[in-house]
Design an enzyme around this catalytic site. Sequence first.
Site, PDB file in Angstrom:
ATOM      1  N   LYS A  22      17.349   5.884  -1.198  1.00  0.00           N
ATOM      2  CA  LYS A  22      15.960   5.429  -1.251  1.00  0.00           C
ATOM      3  C   LYS A  22      15.224   6.219  -0.194  1.00  0.00           C
ATOM      4  O   LYS A  22      15.417   6.002   1.003  1.00  0.00           O
ATOM      5  CB  LYS A  22      15.869   3.925  -0.975  1.00  0.00           C
ATOM      6  CG  LYS A  22      14.437   3.437  -0.939  1.00  0.00           C
ATOM      7  CD  LYS A  22      14.299   1.992  -0.482  1.00  0.00           C
ATOM      8  CE  LYS A  22      12.848   1.720  -0.141  1.00  0.00           C
ATOM      9  NZ  LYS A  22      12.627   0.373   0.384  1.00  0.00           N
ATOM     10  N   ALA A  61       7.932  -2.634  -2.487  1.00  0.00           N
ATOM     11  CA  ALA A  61       7.107  -3.002  -1.337  1.00  0.00           C
ATOM     12  C   ALA A  61       5.870  -3.810  -1.692  1.00  0.00           C
ATOM     13  O   ALA A  61       5.197  -3.560  -2.679  1.00  0.00           O
ATOM     14  CB  ALA A  61       6.665  -1.784  -0.540  1.00  0.00           C
ATOM     15  N   GLY A  62       5.616  -4.794  -0.839  1.00  0.00           N
ATOM     16  CA  GLY A  62       4.372  -5.547  -0.903  1.00  0.00           C
ATOM     17  C   GLY A  62       4.393  -6.805  -1.752  1.00  0.00           C
ATOM     18  O   GLY A  62       3.439  -7.573  -1.729  1.00  0.00           O
TER      19      GLY A  62
END
Lengths: 76, 264
Positions: free
Chosen positions: B96, B184-185
């Site tokens: 990643k 993400a988020g």
Amino acid sequence: MQKAALHEKTVIALTINGERKQVRAITPRELLTELELEGEFFAIAVNRRVITRTRWDESILRDGDSVEIVTPRQGG
Amino acid sequence: MLELYGQKFSSRLLIGTARYPSLAVMQEAVKASGAEIVTVSVRRENAGGKDGDAFWNIIRELNVKVLPNTAGCYSVEDAVSTAELARELFNTKWIKLEVIGDKATLQPDVVGTLEATKILLADGFEVFPYCTEDLTVAKRLADAGCKVVMPWGSQIGSGKGILHEEALRRMRAELRGVSLVIDAGLGAPSHAAKALEMGYDAVLLNTAVAGSGDPVRMAKAFAHALDAGRAAFEAGMMKPREIAQPSTPVTGTPFANTANARSS
């Protein structure tokens, strides 16, 4: 025998995980022992190049080398 | 089935292993989530290597696929070197890739990410690049050879959900041959459901589960949401319309066409 005696006296300066240290180790394997790292799962890079586990006994550390010793850790 | 670099998975969740109250809770949460892939990191040894061993033994017990990250890298050189250490440590080609460009937003440096991606792909890695909603960057990553692209929903750890829905819908429409993962988020299960409703292949999250009041229950909640989102996508959702349309048939409505009946 003579070689071993010489080895005993040789001290080199390494930067290990960002800290400067004087060590007697010549190989990565010896370095792990000298640093008393008891864990099993490490990866090692010398001057940013990975030294694979199979070469821990033969790769030679030199004065001034920068060594990173890493372990698995939590990540996102 | 979710397909990532030729490997198939039934769960569409990639889950992080950080920020849980304890390793035991982490282990239970991963199990509850049904995730078959967990993200991990590479860090300088600590406590003589014992911290790393304790963590790694738990991960091995979980019997999941490991996706190491390059979190915390701000340069191409650091990200590539970290990826190489990760390959050695975890014995995997997967990485990643995070090349961060800004400390406050943890926004990826997309130029550096593309550069590092090319280096790592040429070196035999299977790269999962963390990027923004920028379509051109995503296309460049796919053109470079990425089979997986991971745009953010919003800033890492923010829990704001999907901020750039239109751009991400466009990306999905344009990049049909690539597995797209919202990374993400995400903060709520509904965010994850929405990502899959939009046709995204999977989501990657960490803080939403680890930082919740009960990580194990929240992990289950996300698993249900992902099932729902994917099922909705596969079923085919209705198109929104401007005006109402009665769902109950109009024909045969009592009192139709009688005195006092009103229709307009």
